[in-house]
Design a protein around this motif. Sequence first.
Motif, PDB file in Angstrom:
ATOM      1  N   UNK A   1       0.837  -1.191   0.000  1.00  0.00           N
ATOM      2  CA  UNK A   1       0.000   0.000   0.000  1.00  0.00           C
ATOM      3  C   UNK A   1       0.875   1.245   0.000  1.00  0.00           C
ATOM      4  N   UNK A   2       0.490   2.221  -0.791  1.00  0.00           N
ATOM      5  CA  UNK A   2       1.145   3.520  -0.745  1.00  0.00           C
ATOM      6  C   UNK A   2       0.077   4.601  -0.824  1.00  0.00           C
ATOM      7  N   UNK A   3       0.263   5.670  -0.059  1.00  0.00           N
ATOM      8  CA  UNK A   3      -0.672   6.798  -0.105  1.00  0.00           C
ATOM      9  C   UNK A   3      -0.211   7.788  -1.161  1.00  0.00           C
ATOM     10  N   UNK A   4      -1.175   8.382  -1.837  1.00  0.00           N
ATOM     11  CA  UNK A   4      -0.854   9.273  -2.949  1.00  0.00           C
ATOM     12  C   UNK A   4      -1.480  10.648  -2.737  1.00  0.00           C
ATOM     13  N   UNK A   5      -0.885  11.632  -3.394  1.00  0.00           N
ATOM     14  CA  UNK A   5      -1.434  12.987  -3.425  1.00  0.00           C
ATOM     15  C   UNK A   5      -2.098  13.197  -4.778  1.00  0.00           C
ATOM     16  N   UNK A   6      -3.132  14.000  -4.787  1.00  0.00           N
ATOM     17  CA  UNK A   6      -3.822  14.302  -6.032  1.00  0.00           C
ATOM     18  C   UNK A   6      -4.327  15.740  -5.965  1.00  0.00           C
ATOM     19  N   UNK A   7      -3.885  16.603  -6.880  1.00  0.00           N
ATOM     20  CA  UNK A   7      -4.327  18.000  -6.840  1.00  0.00           C
ATOM     21  C   UNK A   7      -5.850  18.107  -6.922  1.00  0.00           C
ATOM     22  N   UNK A   8      -6.428  18.913  -6.039  1.00  0.00           N
ATOM     23  CA  UNK A   8      -7.875  19.115  -6.039  1.00  0.00           C
ATOM     24  C   UNK A   8      -8.651  18.086  -5.249  1.00  0.00           C
ATOM     25  N   UNK A   9      -7.956  17.106  -4.670  1.00  0.00           N
ATOM     26  CA  UNK A   9      -8.656  16.109  -3.846  1.00  0.00           C
ATOM     27  C   UNK A   9      -7.807  15.794  -2.623  1.00  0.00           C
ATOM     28  N   UNK A  10      -8.368  14.960  -1.747  1.00  0.00           N
ATOM     29  CA  UNK A  10      -7.654  14.597  -0.517  1.00  0.00           C
ATOM     30  C   UNK A  10      -6.553  13.574  -0.784  1.00  0.00           C
ATOM     31  N   UNK A  11      -6.465  13.093  -2.001  1.00  0.00           N
ATOM     32  CA  UNK A  11      -5.497  12.050  -2.313  1.00  0.00           C
ATOM     33  C   UNK A  11      -6.123  10.692  -2.126  1.00  0.00           C
ATOM     34  N   UNK A  12      -5.291   9.690  -2.091  1.00  0.00           N
ATOM     35  CA  UNK A  12      -5.860   8.349  -1.989  1.00  0.00           C
ATOM     36  C   UNK A  12      -4.850   7.288  -1.647  1.00  0.00           C
ATOM     37  N   UNK A  13      -5.223   6.054  -1.954  1.00  0.00           N
ATOM     38  CA  UNK A  13      -4.417   4.874  -1.666  1.00  0.00           C
ATOM     39  C   UNK A  13      -4.294   4.015  -2.907  1.00  0.00           C
ATOM     40  N   UNK A  14      -3.095   3.499  -3.119  1.00  0.00           N
ATOM     41  CA  UNK A  14      -2.862   2.507  -4.157  1.00  0.00           C
ATOM     42  C   UNK A  14      -2.459   1.218  -3.464  1.00  0.00           C
ATOM     43  N   UNK A  15      -3.114   0.133  -3.828  1.00  0.00           N
ATOM     44  CA  UNK A  15      -2.786  -1.178  -3.277  1.00  0.00           C
ATOM     45  C   UNK A  15      -2.381  -2.077  -4.443  1.00  0.00           C
ATOM     46  N   UNK A  16      -1.145  -2.564  -4.378  1.00  0.00           N
ATOM     47  CA  UNK A  16      -0.586  -3.417  -5.428  1.00  0.00           C
ATOM     48  C   UNK A  16      -0.576  -4.859  -4.927  1.00  0.00           C
ATOM     49  N   UNK A  17      -1.298  -5.731  -5.611  1.00  0.00           N
ATOM     50  CA  UNK A  17      -1.379  -7.142  -5.227  1.00  0.00           C
ATOM     51  C   UNK A  17      -0.432  -7.945  -6.123  1.00  0.00           C
ATOM     52  N   UNK A  18       0.447  -8.719  -5.513  1.00  0.00           N
ATOM     53  CA  UNK A  18       1.442  -9.519  -6.231  1.00  0.00           C
ATOM     54  C   UNK A  18       0.769 -10.799  -6.745  1.00  0.00           C
ATOM     55  N   UNK A  19       0.082 -10.677  -7.886  1.00  0.00           N
ATOM     56  CA  UNK A  19      -0.736 -11.768  -8.414  1.00  0.00           C
ATOM     57  C   UNK A  19       0.058 -12.802  -9.188  1.00  0.00           C
ATOM     58  N   UNK A  20       1.197 -12.390  -9.750  1.00  0.00           N
ATOM     59  CA  UNK A  20       1.995 -13.302 -10.576  1.00  0.00           C
ATOM     60  C   UNK A  20       3.394 -12.703 -10.717  1.00  0.00           C
ATOM     61  N   UNK A  21       4.354 -13.522 -11.094  1.00  0.00           N
ATOM     62  CA  UNK A  21       5.704 -13.015 -11.297  1.00  0.00           C
ATOM     63  C   UNK A  21       5.687 -11.961 -12.410  1.00  0.00           C
ATOM     64  N   UNK A  22       6.177 -10.769 -12.099  1.00  0.00           N
ATOM     65  CA  UNK A  22       6.250  -9.700 -13.089  1.00  0.00           C
ATOM     66  C   UNK A  22       4.929  -9.016 -13.383  1.00  0.00           C
ATOM     67  N   UNK A  23       3.883  -9.304 -12.594  1.00  0.00           N
ATOM     68  CA  UNK A  23       2.560  -8.711 -12.820  1.00  0.00           C
ATOM     69  C   UNK A  23       1.934  -8.306 -11.490  1.00  0.00           C
ATOM     70  N   UNK A  24       1.232  -7.183 -11.500  1.00  0.00           N
ATOM     71  CA  UNK A  24       0.563  -6.686 -10.294  1.00  0.00           C
ATOM     72  C   UNK A  24      -0.869  -6.292 -10.626  1.00  0.00           C
ATOM     73  N   UNK A  25      -1.746  -6.485  -9.664  1.00  0.00           N
ATOM     74  CA  UNK A  25      -3.109  -5.962  -9.754  1.00  0.00           C
ATOM     75  C   UNK A  25      -3.142  -4.712  -8.887  1.00  0.00           C
ATOM     76  N   UNK A  26      -3.431  -3.569  -9.495  1.00  0.00           N
ATOM     77  CA  UNK A  26      -3.446  -2.294  -8.763  1.00  0.00           C
ATOM     78  C   UNK A  26      -4.881  -1.878  -8.487  1.00  0.00           C
ATOM     79  N   UNK A  27      -5.189  -1.661  -7.216  1.00  0.00           N
ATOM     80  CA  UNK A  27      -6.480  -1.113  -6.800  1.00  0.00           C
ATOM     81  C   UNK A  27      -6.198   0.294  -6.288  1.00  0.00           C
ATOM     82  N   UNK A  28      -6.747   1.272  -7.003  1.00  0.00           N
ATOM     83  CA  UNK A  28      -6.493   2.691  -6.728  1.00  0.00           C
ATOM     84  C   UNK A  28      -7.807   3.340  -6.305  1.00  0.00           C
TER      85      UNK A  28
END
Length: 197
Positions: free
Chosen positions: A137-164
Motif C-alpha cells: 500500500x502507498x498513499x498518494x497525493x492528487x491535486x484538487x482532492x484529498x489524495x488516496x491509496x494505491x494497493x498493489x497485489x502480487x498476483x503473478x511473477x512480473x505482474x501486479x493488480x493495482x487497486x487505486x
Amino acid sequence: MRRLAVPFLLAAVLTGCSSTEPGKPSAGDSGTGAPATGTSAGTAPVARPKAVDLKTIDPCTLITPDKKTALGLNVVDAGTPLPDYGEGSKRCNQSYVDRKYLGAIHTLLNGGVDRLKRTTGEAKLTELKVAGYPAYLTQTDSPGSVGGCEIYVDANDGQLLLVDTFGALGEQTATRDGACERGKALAEAVTTVLTTK
C-alpha cells in the motif's frame, strides 16, 4: 615390467586425492561454503494462493454484482488503460454511491514487486496481505482532492493488480483514510474473486 608399474602407481595416487563418497571433499571442491539450495536469482518463491496470469483478466469481471452492492459501488465500467502499465494492460473504473470516492483497478503487466520498489521507493510502501496474497500500500497525493491509496497485489511473477481509490475532486468530506479503507475493502473483494480465475 617397470613401465606398467609407473601408470598403476600414478593412478593409485590420483584416486587417493579424489573421493566419490557423499559428503566427502574431493580435489575438485572449491571449499567456498556456498549454499546448495535457492534459485539462481537468490530469491525465494512468492507464497500466493494461486498465480494468475493477468494478461487474461478483465478487471471489471472481478467485481461481482453482490460485491458491487456490498462495497457501495454505483458505476463499474471499462476505462482506458495506461500505457505505462504494459501492452495488454486493462483498466476498470468505479464510482461510489455516496459520490465521495472514485476508484480504478489496473492490470500491470510490465513489472512486478521489484520494479514497484524501484519506481515508488521501498520506504513509501507498506506491506500487507490481501486475500492471502502479498500486497503493498502507498498513499498518494492528487491535486484538487484529498489524495488516496494505491494497493498493489502480487498476483503473478512480473505482474501486479493495482487497486487505486481516491477522493473525488472538490469533495470536502472525503479523507485519505476513507479512501484507504475503501481501497482495502475493494482489494480484498476483487482479489478473492481473482483466486477463482
